[in-house]
Design an enzyme around this catalytic site. Sequence first.
Site, short mmCIF file in Angstrom:
data_model
loop_
_atom_site.label_atom_id
_atom_site.label_comp_id
_atom_site.label_asym_id
_atom_site.label_seq_id
_atom_site.Cartn_x
_atom_site.Cartn_y
_atom_site.Cartn_z
N ARG A 18 1.18 -0.71 -0.23
CA ARG A 18 0.04 -0.07 0.28
C ARG A 18 1.27 1.56 0.13
O ARG A 18 0.59 1.97 -0.35
CB ARG A 18 -0.85 -0.49 1.49
CG ARG A 18 -2.23 -0.93 1.06
CD ARG A 18 -2.88 -0.33 2.15
NE ARG A 18 -4.33 -1.73 1.87
CZ ARG A 18 -4.86 -2.25 2.81
NH1 ARG A 18 -4.70 -2.22 4.37
NH2 ARG A 18 -6.16 -2.73 2.41
N LYS A 22 -18.98 -13.12 1.48
CA LYS A 22 -19.81 -12.17 1.70
C LYS A 22 -21.38 -11.38 0.98
O LYS A 22 -20.58 -10.51 0.50
CB LYS A 22 -19.05 -10.66 1.84
CG LYS A 22 -18.66 -10.83 3.37
CD LYS A 22 -17.72 -9.46 3.32
CE LYS A 22 -16.15 -9.91 3.64
NZ LYS A 22 -15.56 -7.89 3.35
N GLY A 56 -10.59 -7.86 -1.83
CA GLY A 56 -9.25 -8.28 -1.00
C GLY A 56 -8.81 -9.04 -1.10
O GLY A 56 -7.50 -10.19 -1.47
N GLY A 91 -14.59 -2.88 -0.57
CA GLY A 91 -15.54 -2.03 -0.84
C GLY A 91 -15.75 -1.10 -1.49
O GLY A 91 -16.90 -0.95 -2.20
P1 ADP Z 1 -13.56 -10.74 -1.23
O1 ADP Z 1 -12.99 -9.90 -0.56
O2 ADP Z 1 -12.77 -11.11 -2.44
O3 ADP Z 1 -14.18 -10.10 -1.84
P2 ADP Z 1 -15.37 -12.36 0.58
O4 ADP Z 1 -14.57 -11.45 1.05
O5 ADP Z 1 -16.56 -11.85 0.18
O6 ADP Z 1 -14.07 -12.09 -1.21
O7 ADP Z 1 -15.21 -14.31 0.74
C1 ADP Z 1 -13.57 -14.58 0.76
C2 ADP Z 1 -14.22 -15.85 1.38
O8 ADP Z 1 -14.89 -16.25 1.35
C3 ADP Z 1 -12.92 -16.18 1.87
O9 ADP Z 1 -11.81 -16.29 2.62
C4 ADP Z 1 -13.12 -18.05 1.69
O10 ADP Z 1 -12.29 -18.98 1.88
C5 ADP Z 1 -14.71 -17.71 1.84
N1 ADP Z 1 -15.48 -18.60 0.96
C6 ADP Z 1 -15.26 -18.74 -0.66
N2 ADP Z 1 -16.08 -19.86 -1.16
C7 ADP Z 1 -16.65 -20.08 0.05
C8 ADP Z 1 -17.67 -21.62 0.64
N3 ADP Z 1 -17.94 -22.49 -0.72
N4 ADP Z 1 -18.02 -21.62 2.29
C9 ADP Z 1 -17.52 -21.01 2.64
N5 ADP Z 1 -16.11 -20.47 3.11
C10 ADP Z 1 -16.17 -19.55 1.58
MG MG Z 2 -12.68 -10.10 1.21
#
Ligand code: ADP
Ligand code: MG
Length: 417
Positions: A34, A195, A368, A391
Amino acid sequence: MRSLEDLDVAGKRVLVRVDFNVPLENGEVVDDARIRAALPTIEELRGRGAMLVLVSHLGRPRGKADPALSLAPAATRLSELIGAPVTMAPGVVGEDVRRLTQSMGPGDVVVLENVRFLKGETDNDPELARSLAELADLYVNDAFGVAHRAHASTEGVARLLPSAAGRLLEREVRTLTALLEDPARPLVAIIGGSKVADKIGVLDRFIEIADTLLIGGAMCFSFLAASGHPVGDSLCAKEDIEHAKHLLAGTGTSLSADAAGNGTHAAAAARERARARVELPTDLVIATALDADAEHRVLDGVDVPSGWLGLDIGPATAARYADVISGAGTVFWNGPMGAFELEPFAYGTRIVAEAVAAAHGRTVVGGGDSGSALRHFGLEDSVDYISTGGGAALELVEGKRLPGVQARDGAGAAQSR
Ligand code: ADP
Ligand code: MG
């Protein structure tokens, strides 16, 4: 959007909001990505003879000074990176800090203490915004990661000083806006992660503008449940199933008329707006617990038995998604395909990451954990763009106005009037 070239910075004090929210261990910066991301703006301003007052948050001190969350280690690292002295301020604002900034010369750099040591930061307190504004003649926002927050150092202060976007923020906004406005087609959006509630708006947007939507991660269980499949103990909230039903009702994706709510007014309206074909998994990796040592197996199909949970897309789905990605003109990826941090559930995310890295089309990654996944597989240099703002990137893609971008435009307009 006003840029650095719109400001006459020579001999002026410039307050620069940066995102130095870096991980620390034993008082040292363990990942300086960063800080490096802010260098183009910092170097350019120094080169043009500005005096830099840098302001950032670090962690969550929740309005109280916490020595463990001091920005001093970041200031030390910055000094190493630019090969010049960087002075750590004795606080965020106040008389001592003001005196320090008054004694600066062209090219000098001062780092203010963690702005979230003061409660007024997240409250967007006008008093704090005024105290920050008193430290400088001009304001530059280069903290894309917090551009979706209306805080004193991102929004409040921008109203008080002539302002512009830094190079990083500008690049983020340009890249993500271009992706939405004029993508080379087909535009393929890959949406996964856990999420789900945070990504409904993103799904809504891509249903309208993408050609294909590939769904993975925990996200897919809302869609599978909406199509009438049992999801066992998989991560899946009731409200998300309802939303998935509406999204599917608007697309050509096959599912039972009953589950889709076909024939309803909402379904008809959704169908009008929809452009994307939604692809869902046809096989999964399931386990008895979210644990690398738990019993797990490939399920040929998507009916998850009770007592089991889906933790990755299956190999056939991963291959099918990879094929779609290879034919894309533009790829947007947000959210891993499975619990990739655990080896038994990493395969789907790896195959998709490799496909994104090898794609001929333009590839943009937001989020992230999607960025972490790419780094985990050593593929971060093979994509065109990884957004620094999780976000903020999602809200921009959703079509929301970001306070940290809007406020700057407001100040610009006020000044040119
Ligand atoms: P990003 O930060 O890329 O937007 P998120 O924060 O929404 O992604 O989600 C990331 C998390 O989702 C990871 O830690 C991963 O382990 C979890 N994850 C992905 N698929 C599953 C699943 N089927 N069940 C539970 N957790 C999951
Ligand atoms: Mg995330």
